[in-house]
Design a protein around this motif. Structure first.
Motif, PDB file in Angstrom:
ATOM      1  N   GLY A   1       0.813  -1.206   0.000  1.00 36.60           N
ATOM      2  CA  GLY A   1       0.000   0.000   0.000  1.00 36.60           C
ATOM      3  C   GLY A   1       0.846   1.255   0.000  1.00 36.60           C
ATOM      4  O   GLY A   1       1.666   1.474  -0.885  1.00 36.60           O
ATOM      5  N   MET A   2       0.697   2.091   1.040  1.00 38.90           N
ATOM      6  CA  MET A   2       1.434   3.356   1.156  1.00 38.90           C
ATOM      7  C   MET A   2       2.729   3.220   1.943  1.00 38.90           C
ATOM      8  O   MET A   2       3.424   4.211   2.149  1.00 38.90           O
ATOM      9  CB  MET A   2       0.564   4.413   1.851  1.00 38.90           C
ATOM     10  CG  MET A   2      -0.697   4.779   1.116  1.00 38.90           C
ATOM     11  SD  MET A   2      -0.367   5.524  -0.491  1.00 38.90           S
ATOM     12  CE  MET A   2      -1.565   4.634  -1.470  1.00 38.90           C
TER      13      MET A   2
ATOM     14  N   LYS B   1      -4.611   8.310   0.985  1.00 38.15           N
ATOM     15  CA  LYS B   1      -5.822   8.712   1.698  1.00 38.15           C
ATOM     16  C   LYS B   1      -5.535   9.894   2.640  1.00 38.15           C
ATOM     17  O   LYS B   1      -4.381  10.214   2.929  1.00 38.15           O
ATOM     18  CB  LYS B   1      -6.384   7.535   2.489  1.00 38.15           C
ATOM     19  CG  LYS B   1      -6.781   6.331   1.630  1.00 38.15           C
ATOM     20  CD  LYS B   1      -7.445   5.256   2.449  1.00 38.15           C
ATOM     21  CE  LYS B   1      -7.703   3.995   1.642  1.00 38.15           C
ATOM     22  NZ  LYS B   1      -8.313   4.233   0.345  1.00 38.15           N
ATOM     23  N   LYS B   2      -6.616  10.488   3.130  1.00 40.56           N
ATOM     24  CA  LYS B   2      -6.476  11.643   4.022  1.00 40.56           C
ATOM     25  C   LYS B   2      -5.694  11.283   5.283  1.00 40.56           C
ATOM     26  O   LYS B   2      -4.953  12.110   5.826  1.00 40.56           O
ATOM     27  CB  LYS B   2      -7.863  12.197   4.379  1.00 40.56           C
ATOM     28  CG  LYS B   2      -8.558  12.889   3.219  1.00 40.56           C
ATOM     29  CD  LYS B   2      -9.929  13.423   3.628  1.00 40.56           C
ATOM     30  CE  LYS B   2     -10.606  14.116   2.440  1.00 40.56           C
ATOM     31  NZ  LYS B   2     -11.964  14.622   2.783  1.00 40.56           N
ATOM     32  N   GLU B   3      -5.845  10.061   5.755  1.00 39.35           N
ATOM     33  CA  GLU B   3      -5.133   9.664   6.970  1.00 39.35           C
ATOM     34  C   GLU B   3      -3.621   9.723   6.777  1.00 39.35           C
ATOM     35  O   GLU B   3      -2.869  10.044   7.712  1.00 39.35           O
ATOM     36  CB  GLU B   3      -5.554   8.259   7.389  1.00 39.35           C
ATOM     37  CG  GLU B   3      -5.175   7.169   6.397  1.00 39.35           C
ATOM     38  CD  GLU B   3      -5.896   5.864   6.636  1.00 39.35           C
ATOM     39  OE1 GLU B   3      -5.217   4.889   7.009  1.00 39.35           O
ATOM     40  OE2 GLU B   3      -7.123   5.810   6.443  1.00 39.35           O
ATOM     41  N   HIS B   4      -3.155   9.433   5.545  1.00 40.75           N
ATOM     42  CA  HIS B   4      -1.724   9.502   5.272  1.00 40.75           C
ATOM     43  C   HIS B   4      -1.255  10.956   5.207  1.00 40.75           C
ATOM     44  O   HIS B   4      -0.150  11.284   5.666  1.00 40.75           O
ATOM     45  CB  HIS B   4      -1.406   8.786   3.964  1.00 40.75           C
ATOM     46  CG  HIS B   4      -1.897   7.375   3.923  1.00 40.75           C
ATOM     47  ND1 HIS B   4      -2.826   6.924   3.009  1.00 40.75           N
ATOM     48  CD2 HIS B   4      -1.604   6.314   4.724  1.00 40.75           C
ATOM     49  CE1 HIS B   4      -3.067   5.651   3.228  1.00 40.75           C
ATOM     50  NE2 HIS B   4      -2.350   5.249   4.267  1.00 40.75           N
ATOM     51  N   ILE B   5      -2.089  11.819   4.643  1.00 41.16           N
ATOM     52  CA  ILE B   5      -1.770  13.246   4.598  1.00 41.16           C
ATOM     53  C   ILE B   5      -1.716  13.810   6.012  1.00 41.16           C
ATOM     54  O   ILE B   5      -0.824  14.593   6.364  1.00 41.16           O
ATOM     55  CB  ILE B   5      -2.804  14.005   3.743  1.00 41.16           C
ATOM     56  CG1 ILE B   5      -2.859  13.415   2.323  1.00 41.16           C
ATOM     57  CG2 ILE B   5      -2.490  15.493   3.721  1.00 41.16           C
ATOM     58  CD1 ILE B   5      -1.546  13.358   1.602  1.00 41.16           C
ATOM     59  N   ASN B   6      -2.657  13.387   6.867  1.00 41.50           N
ATOM     60  CA  ASN B   6      -2.648  13.830   8.269  1.00 41.50           C
ATOM     61  C   ASN B   6      -1.371  13.387   8.968  1.00 41.50           C
ATOM     62  O   ASN B   6      -0.772  14.149   9.746  1.00 41.50           O
ATOM     63  CB  ASN B   6      -3.864  13.261   9.004  1.00 41.50           C
ATOM     64  CG  ASN B   6      -5.173  13.851   8.519  1.00 41.50           C
ATOM     65  OD1 ASN B   6      -5.198  14.925   7.926  1.00 41.50           O
ATOM     66  ND2 ASN B   6      -6.275  13.151   8.758  1.00 41.50           N
TER      67      ASN B   6
ATOM     68  N   GLN C   1      -6.693  18.888  -2.963  1.00 45.17           N
ATOM     69  CA  GLN C   1      -7.350  20.021  -2.311  1.00 45.17           C
ATOM     70  C   GLN C   1      -7.184  19.944  -0.793  1.00 45.17           C
ATOM     71  O   GLN C   1      -6.932  20.962  -0.126  1.00 45.17           O
ATOM     72  CB  GLN C   1      -8.828  20.043  -2.678  1.00 45.17           C
ATOM     73  CG  GLN C   1      -9.105  20.382  -4.138  1.00 45.17           C
ATOM     74  CD  GLN C   1     -10.567  20.208  -4.513  1.00 45.17           C
ATOM     75  OE1 GLN C   1     -11.442  20.101  -3.651  1.00 45.17           O
ATOM     76  NE2 GLN C   1     -10.845  20.166  -5.807  1.00 45.17           N
ATOM     77  N   TYR C   2      -7.299  18.740  -0.254  1.00 43.71           N
ATOM     78  CA  TYR C   2      -7.149  18.538   1.191  1.00 43.71           C
ATOM     79  C   TYR C   2      -5.727  18.874   1.633  1.00 43.71           C
ATOM     80  O   TYR C   2      -5.520  19.565   2.641  1.00 43.71           O
ATOM     81  CB  TYR C   2      -7.492  17.088   1.516  1.00 43.71           C
ATOM     82  CG  TYR C   2      -7.484  16.744   2.990  1.00 43.71           C
ATOM     83  CD1 TYR C   2      -8.511  17.173   3.816  1.00 43.71           C
ATOM     84  CD2 TYR C   2      -6.459  15.976   3.527  1.00 43.71           C
ATOM     85  CE1 TYR C   2      -8.516  16.852   5.169  1.00 43.71           C
ATOM     86  CE2 TYR C   2      -6.452  15.647   4.875  1.00 43.71           C
ATOM     87  CZ  TYR C   2      -7.481  16.087   5.696  1.00 43.71           C
ATOM     88  OH  TYR C   2      -7.483  15.768   7.028  1.00 43.71           O
ATOM     89  N   PHE C   3      -4.748  18.408   0.866  1.00 44.20           N
ATOM     90  CA  PHE C   3      -3.339  18.650   1.165  1.00 44.20           C
ATOM     91  C   PHE C   3      -3.044  20.152   1.159  1.00 44.20           C
ATOM     92  O   PHE C   3      -2.424  20.692   2.083  1.00 44.20           O
ATOM     93  CB  PHE C   3      -2.475  17.929   0.125  1.00 44.20           C
ATOM     94  CG  PHE C   3      -0.996  18.048   0.337  1.00 44.20           C
ATOM     95  CD1 PHE C   3      -0.289  17.026   0.956  1.00 44.20           C
ATOM     96  CD2 PHE C   3      -0.290  19.169  -0.086  1.00 44.20           C
ATOM     97  CE1 PHE C   3       1.077  17.127   1.161  1.00 44.20           C
ATOM     98  CE2 PHE C   3       1.071  19.277   0.113  1.00 44.20           C
ATOM     99  CZ  PHE C   3       1.755  18.257   0.738  1.00 44.20           C
ATOM    100  N   ILE C   4      -3.486  20.839   0.103  1.00 44.53           N
ATOM    101  CA  ILE C   4      -3.192  22.272  -0.040  1.00 44.53           C
ATOM    102  C   ILE C   4      -3.855  23.078   1.073  1.00 44.53           C
ATOM    103  O   ILE C   4      -3.263  24.029   1.611  1.00 44.53           O
ATOM    104  CB  ILE C   4      -3.636  22.759  -1.432  1.00 44.53           C
ATOM    105  CG1 ILE C   4      -2.722  22.130  -2.511  1.00 44.53           C
ATOM    106  CG2 ILE C   4      -3.616  24.279  -1.536  1.00 44.53           C
ATOM    107  CD1 ILE C   4      -3.218  22.311  -3.931  1.00 44.53           C
TER     108      ILE C   4
END
Length: 376
Positions: free
Chosen positions: A19-20, A359-364, A296-299
């Motif tokens: 995965g990631m 996913k957003k959890e990885h960005i977090n 968009q979430y990352f930025i």
């Protein structure tokens, strides 16, 4: 026998990945937000990818391009459908450098001209003509420097026009989002005017989509954010999720001739199956939608961090620019927080090139680590 020492190496030894995440010999998990130079497009060890390659290698891994290979046609059809590049022709090879080399060769064949225009901070590969068109004198040997290449500034359309009107330019090659150079982009007006000028001056417009292609920009190709029609489109990195494969899309107006281009390994059975599995996952999992949503979430989060002076790029081809060089920050992220990121020719830029199904959890996880690293 020692390895020829041309790579500075981090003291990390991956032995597996899923995965990631990449895992070292101590089973330490590293969040991969770099994807091995944007190569890992659908995550490490994707089950559909592994199954497809395993089944194919058990049947037939390789034979030459002297025989029929229906997998090539299947890959071509799938690429046409997902990319929207109708009626283009496909030549398959093994890497981005080889793709750009063949693109430049084809342009020279067809126009009868030999000079190339490329752009400051551009990177197109390390082979003969491709490296000559790369704006980095430290990797250009004298044998490469014999190539006729003019490096111009992005957005200097007047200079582009003057050079084209000299009548000796076979191709303009450009990244619509620069990779190694540091995520710079020209304006829409510039890209679209270059396209018009190329068509008026018998010059091929080559879109280098080696890094920015395959959905990474939020569209299948980065040039599709503009009103342009490239003569040739080069592709590679994300095509095979780690399996070596590259190619060029060739406009239908360009006629093929036996022997004009060739390759031993390009378009082999395993490469085609790898490429098909990647496209199937991109389609079935709607990954281009995910690219735009996560971007968009990352930025949005990045804009809340005062130390970040600029956010560059598009989609999941992003850069965070600071007012100091980031090499120590990258090391801290790797060794203390176990996160892979990338650097660039711009030493103040942190490059983010995760798999398209991040996913957003990885960005977090990344931003929590980044904030802690910056505060410390």
């Amino acid at each position: 026998m020692p390895l020829f020492n041309v790579y500075p190496l981090y003291d990390v030894t991956p032995v597996s990945a899923k995965g990631m995440y990449v895992y070292d010999e101590n089973n330490t998990a590293y969040l991969d937000l770099y994807g091995g130079h944007a190569v890992i497009s659908i995550g490490h060890g994707h089950p559909k990818y592994v199954e497809a390659i395993t089944n194919q290698v058990a049947k037939l891994g390789f034979y030459s391009n002297a025989i029929q290979n229906p997998l090539q046609k299947e890959l071509t059809d799938k690429l046409e459908t997902l990319s929207g590049c109708k009626e283009y022709q496909l030549f398959l090879c093994n890497s981005g450098a080889e793709a750009n080399e063949n693109a430049l060769k084809l342009a020279s064949f067809k126009t009868g001209k030999s000079r190339v225009i490329a752009f400051k901070n551009g990177f197109h590969g390390r082979t003969s003509a491709a490296v000559a068109a790369t704006d980095n004198t430290s990797i250009i040997a004298p044998i490469n420097a014999q190539q006729k290449v003019t490096i111009l500034e992005l957005n200097d359309i007047e200079r582009v026009q003057r050079e084209l009107e000299k009548g000796d330019v076979c191709a303009i090659i450009i990244e619509f989002i620069q990779g190694v150079g540091g995520l710079d982009q020209a304006t829409a007006k510039f890209f679209e005017k270059v396209d018009v000028l190329c068509k008026a001056n018998n010059t091929f417009f080559i879109a280098d989509e080696v890094q920015s292609g395959y959905g990474r920009s939020g569209k299948f190709f980065a040039f599709q954010h503009y009103k342009v029609t490239p003569d040739i489109i080069s592709i590679a990195k994300g095509m095979g999720n780690g399996f070596p494969i590259g190619g060029i899309f060739i406009h239908p107006s360009i006629e093929a001739k036996f022997g004009m281009l060739g390759t031993t390994f390009g378009g082999n059975h395993l490469a085609c199956v790898a490429g098909l599995s990647v496209l199937n996952v991109i389609e079935e999992d709607n990954l281009m939608h995910n690219v735009n949503e996560i971007s968009q979430y990352f930025i949005k989060i990045a804009r809340t961090i005062p130390q970040i002076k600029n956010i560059k790029g598009r989609g999941l081809m992003l850069g965070l620019e600071f007012d100091y060089e980031v090499s120590d920050l990258r090391k801290k992220l790797i060794y203390e927080y176990h996160i892979f990121t990338g650097g660039a020719a711009n030493k103040k830029l942190l490059r983010i090139l995760p798999p398209l199904n991040v996913k957003k959890e990885h960005i977090n996880q990344f931003f929590k680590a980044l904030v802690n690293a910056l505060d410390s």
